[in-house]
Design a protein around this motif. Sequence first.
Motif, PDB file in Angstrom:
ATOM      1  N   LEU A  34     -63.288 -25.879 -29.340  1.00  0.00           N
ATOM      2  CA  LEU A  34     -63.399 -26.410 -27.979  1.00  0.00           C
ATOM      3  C   LEU A  34     -63.092 -25.339 -26.937  1.00  0.00           C
ATOM      4  CD1 LEU A  34     -61.821 -29.931 -28.501  1.00  0.00           C
ATOM      5  CD2 LEU A  34     -64.219 -29.426 -28.003  1.00  0.00           C
ATOM      6  N   VAL A  35     -62.127 -24.479 -27.221  1.00  0.00           N
ATOM      7  CA  VAL A  35     -61.817 -23.371 -26.317  1.00  0.00           C
ATOM      8  C   VAL A  35     -63.041 -22.467 -26.174  1.00  0.00           C
ATOM      9  CG1 VAL A  35     -60.425 -21.271 -26.064  1.00  0.00           C
ATOM     10  CG2 VAL A  35     -59.329 -23.427 -26.655  1.00  0.00           C
ATOM     11  N   GLU A  36     -63.723 -22.216 -27.275  1.00  0.00           N
ATOM     12  CA  GLU A  36     -64.933 -21.383 -27.238  1.00  0.00           C
ATOM     13  C   GLU A  36     -66.044 -22.045 -26.417  1.00  0.00           C
ATOM     14  OE1 GLU A  36     -65.451 -18.254 -28.458  1.00  0.00           O
ATOM     15  OE2 GLU A  36     -63.312 -18.228 -28.919  1.00  0.00           O
ATOM     16  N   LEU A  37     -66.201 -23.351 -26.571  1.00  0.00           N
ATOM     17  CA  LEU A  37     -67.221 -24.071 -25.805  1.00  0.00           C
ATOM     18  C   LEU A  37     -66.881 -24.094 -24.314  1.00  0.00           C
ATOM     19  CD1 LEU A  37     -67.906 -27.013 -28.260  1.00  0.00           C
ATOM     20  CD2 LEU A  37     -69.464 -25.133 -27.702  1.00  0.00           C
ATOM     21  N   GLU A  38     -65.592 -24.193 -23.996  1.00  0.00           N
ATOM     22  CA  GLU A  38     -65.162 -24.122 -22.599  1.00  0.00           C
ATOM     23  C   GLU A  38     -65.449 -22.736 -22.037  1.00  0.00           C
ATOM     24  OE1 GLU A  38     -61.017 -25.156 -22.713  1.00  0.00           O
ATOM     25  OE2 GLU A  38     -61.437 -27.235 -23.252  1.00  0.00           O
ATOM     26  N   ALA A  39     -65.118 -21.693 -22.792  1.00  0.00           N
ATOM     27  CA  ALA A  39     -65.346 -20.312 -22.354  1.00  0.00           C
ATOM     28  C   ALA A  39     -66.830 -20.022 -22.148  1.00  0.00           C
ATOM     29  CB  ALA A  39     -64.751 -19.336 -23.359  1.00  0.00           C
ATOM     30  N   ALA A  40     -67.661 -20.660 -22.948  1.00  0.00           N
ATOM     31  CA  ALA A  40     -69.114 -20.480 -22.831  1.00  0.00           C
ATOM     32  C   ALA A  40     -69.706 -21.291 -21.682  1.00  0.00           C
ATOM     33  CB  ALA A  40     -69.799 -20.862 -24.139  1.00  0.00           C
ATOM     34  N   GLY A  41     -68.881 -22.125 -21.041  1.00  0.00           N
ATOM     35  CA  GLY A  41     -69.357 -22.917 -19.917  1.00  0.00           C
ATOM     36  C   GLY A  41     -70.080 -24.195 -20.298  1.00  0.00           C
ATOM     37  N   LEU A  42     -69.946 -24.612 -21.553  1.00  0.00           N
ATOM     38  CA  LEU A  42     -70.631 -25.820 -21.993  1.00  0.00           C
ATOM     39  C   LEU A  42     -69.802 -27.078 -21.767  1.00  0.00           C
ATOM     40  CD1 LEU A  42     -72.200 -24.501 -25.306  1.00  0.00           C
ATOM     41  CD2 LEU A  42     -73.292 -24.725 -23.068  1.00  0.00           C
ATOM     42  N   LEU A  43     -68.459 -26.932 -21.807  1.00  0.00           N
ATOM     43  CA  LEU A  43     -67.561 -28.070 -21.604  1.00  0.00           C
ATOM     44  C   LEU A  43     -66.558 -27.751 -20.504  1.00  0.00           C
ATOM     45  CD1 LEU A  43     -66.632 -29.079 -25.270  1.00  0.00           C
ATOM     46  CD2 LEU A  43     -68.351 -30.120 -23.798  1.00  0.00           C
ATOM     47  N   SER A  44     -66.111 -28.785 -19.802  1.00  0.00           N
ATOM     48  CA  SER A  44     -65.038 -28.600 -18.826  1.00  0.00           C
ATOM     49  C   SER A  44     -63.730 -28.366 -19.569  1.00  0.00           C
ATOM     50  CB  SER A  44     -64.911 -29.827 -17.925  1.00  0.00           C
ATOM     51  OG  SER A  44     -64.475 -30.945 -18.673  1.00  0.00           O
ATOM     52  N   GLU A  45     -62.752 -27.826 -18.866  1.00  0.00           N
ATOM     53  CA  GLU A  45     -61.450 -27.594 -19.478  1.00  0.00           C
ATOM     54  C   GLU A  45     -60.732 -28.912 -19.719  1.00  0.00           C
ATOM     55  OE1 GLU A  45     -58.954 -24.762 -17.537  1.00  0.00           O
ATOM     56  OE2 GLU A  45     -60.628 -23.401 -17.180  1.00  0.00           O
ATOM     57  N   SER A  46     -59.915 -28.900 -20.743  1.00  0.00           N
ATOM     58  CA  SER A  46     -59.116 -30.077 -21.069  1.00  0.00           C
ATOM     59  C   SER A  46     -57.965 -30.200 -20.073  1.00  0.00           C
ATOM     60  CB  SER A  46     -58.555 -29.936 -22.479  1.00  0.00           C
ATOM     61  OG  SER A  46     -57.684 -30.986 -22.771  1.00  0.00           O
ATOM     62  N   ARG A  47     -57.754 -31.393 -19.595  1.00  0.00           N
ATOM     63  CA  ARG A  47     -56.620 -31.684 -18.728  1.00  0.00           C
ATOM     64  C   ARG A  47     -56.010 -32.980 -19.230  1.00  0.00           C
ATOM     65  NH1 ARG A  47     -57.942 -27.975 -15.140  1.00  0.00           N
ATOM     66  NH2 ARG A  47     -59.634 -28.007 -13.702  1.00  0.00           N
ATOM     67  N   GLN A  48     -54.679 -33.031 -19.178  1.00  0.00           N
ATOM     68  CA  GLN A  48     -54.001 -34.222 -19.680  1.00  0.00           C
ATOM     69  C   GLN A  48     -54.475 -35.457 -18.916  1.00  0.00           C
ATOM     70  OE1 GLN A  48     -49.809 -33.832 -20.022  1.00  0.00           O
ATOM     71  NE2 GLN A  48     -49.497 -35.957 -20.581  1.00  0.00           N
ATOM     72  N   GLY A  49     -54.902 -36.457 -19.661  1.00  0.00           N
ATOM     73  CA  GLY A  49     -55.353 -37.705 -19.068  1.00  0.00           C
ATOM     74  C   GLY A  49     -56.801 -37.702 -18.603  1.00  0.00           C
ATOM     75  N   LYS A  50     -57.488 -36.578 -18.704  1.00  0.00           N
ATOM     76  CA  LYS A  50     -58.892 -36.494 -18.286  1.00  0.00           C
ATOM     77  C   LYS A  50     -59.728 -35.995 -19.457  1.00  0.00           C
ATOM     78  CE  LYS A  50     -60.160 -36.191 -14.305  1.00  0.00           C
ATOM     79  NZ  LYS A  50     -60.566 -36.302 -12.968  1.00  0.00           N
ATOM     80  N   ALA A  51     -60.797 -36.676 -19.704  1.00  0.00           N
ATOM     81  CA  ALA A  51     -61.687 -36.283 -20.796  1.00  0.00           C
ATOM     82  C   ALA A  51     -62.474 -35.030 -20.424  1.00  0.00           C
ATOM     83  CB  ALA A  51     -62.658 -37.414 -21.100  1.00  0.00           C
ATOM     84  N   ARG A  52     -62.762 -34.221 -21.432  1.00  0.00           N
ATOM     85  CA  ARG A  52     -63.679 -33.099 -21.221  1.00  0.00           C
ATOM     86  C   ARG A  52     -65.043 -33.673 -20.898  1.00  0.00           C
ATOM     87  NH1 ARG A  52     -60.834 -31.334 -25.480  1.00  0.00           N
ATOM     88  NH2 ARG A  52     -59.941 -29.271 -25.293  1.00  0.00           N
ATOM     89  N   THR A  53     -65.788 -32.973 -20.080  1.00  0.00           N
ATOM     90  CA  THR A  53     -67.159 -33.387 -19.811  1.00  0.00           C
ATOM     91  C   THR A  53     -68.113 -32.265 -20.175  1.00  0.00           C
ATOM     92  OG1 THR A  53     -66.981 -32.689 -17.510  1.00  0.00           O
ATOM     93  CG2 THR A  53     -66.560 -35.018 -17.971  1.00  0.00           C
ATOM     94  N   VAL A  54     -69.340 -32.646 -20.423  1.00  0.00           N
ATOM     95  CA  VAL A  54     -70.381 -31.678 -20.746  1.00  0.00           C
ATOM     96  C   VAL A  54     -70.865 -31.062 -19.431  1.00  0.00           C
ATOM     97  CG1 VAL A  54     -72.654 -31.371 -21.783  1.00  0.00           C
ATOM     98  CG2 VAL A  54     -71.049 -33.020 -22.771  1.00  0.00           C
ATOM     99  N   LEU A  55     -70.757 -29.733 -19.327  1.00  0.00           N
ATOM    100  CA  LEU A  55     -71.211 -29.022 -18.130  1.00  0.00           C
ATOM    101  C   LEU A  55     -72.629 -28.492 -18.282  1.00  0.00           C
ATOM    102  CD1 LEU A  55     -68.014 -26.941 -17.309  1.00  0.00           C
ATOM    103  CD2 LEU A  55     -68.734 -29.117 -16.313  1.00  0.00           C
ATOM    104  N   ALA A  56     -72.987 -28.123 -19.498  1.00  0.00           N
ATOM    105  CA  ALA A  56     -74.323 -27.583 -19.769  1.00  0.00           C
ATOM    106  C   ALA A  56     -74.621 -27.787 -21.247  1.00  0.00           C
ATOM    107  CB  ALA A  56     -74.376 -26.100 -19.415  1.00  0.00           C
ATOM    108  N   LEU A  57     -75.885 -27.727 -21.570  1.00  0.00           N
ATOM    109  CA  LEU A  57     -76.310 -27.854 -22.958  1.00  0.00           C
ATOM    110  C   LEU A  57     -76.812 -26.510 -23.449  1.00  0.00           C
ATOM    111  CD1 LEU A  57     -78.252 -31.220 -22.734  1.00  0.00           C
ATOM    112  CD2 LEU A  57     -75.937 -30.849 -23.582  1.00  0.00           C
ATOM    113  N   PRO A  58     -76.666 -26.236 -24.728  1.00  0.00           N
ATOM    114  CA  PRO A  58     -77.238 -25.005 -25.257  1.00  0.00           C
ATOM    115  C   PRO A  58     -78.735 -24.980 -24.948  1.00  0.00           C
ATOM    116  CG  PRO A  58     -75.884 -26.083 -26.911  1.00  0.00           C
ATOM    117  CD  PRO A  58     -76.016 -27.029 -25.764  1.00  0.00           C
TER     118      PRO A  58
END
Length: 64
Positions: A34-58
């Motif tokens: 998940l850290v790798e997907l966040e770094a690649a800009g595909l997922l938002s960063e994890s925050r307590q109480g907030k779900a990750r969201t999809v920012l972009a698709l491969p």
Amino acid sequence: MLTDDSIAVGKPFLSASQLAERLGVARPTVAKALVELEAAGLLSESRQGKARTVLALPGGEERS
């Protein structure tokens, strides 16, 4: 999963626990991925109480 499960940009992504169970791997393994997907800009960063969201698709589709 981002391409095969028809997950749309802007939608919530599965939690680390849900992914670990679904994929049959340890949660720390999922957390690293998940850290790798966040770094690649595909997922938002994890925050307590907030779900990750999809920012972009491969393949280039970005957040709308």
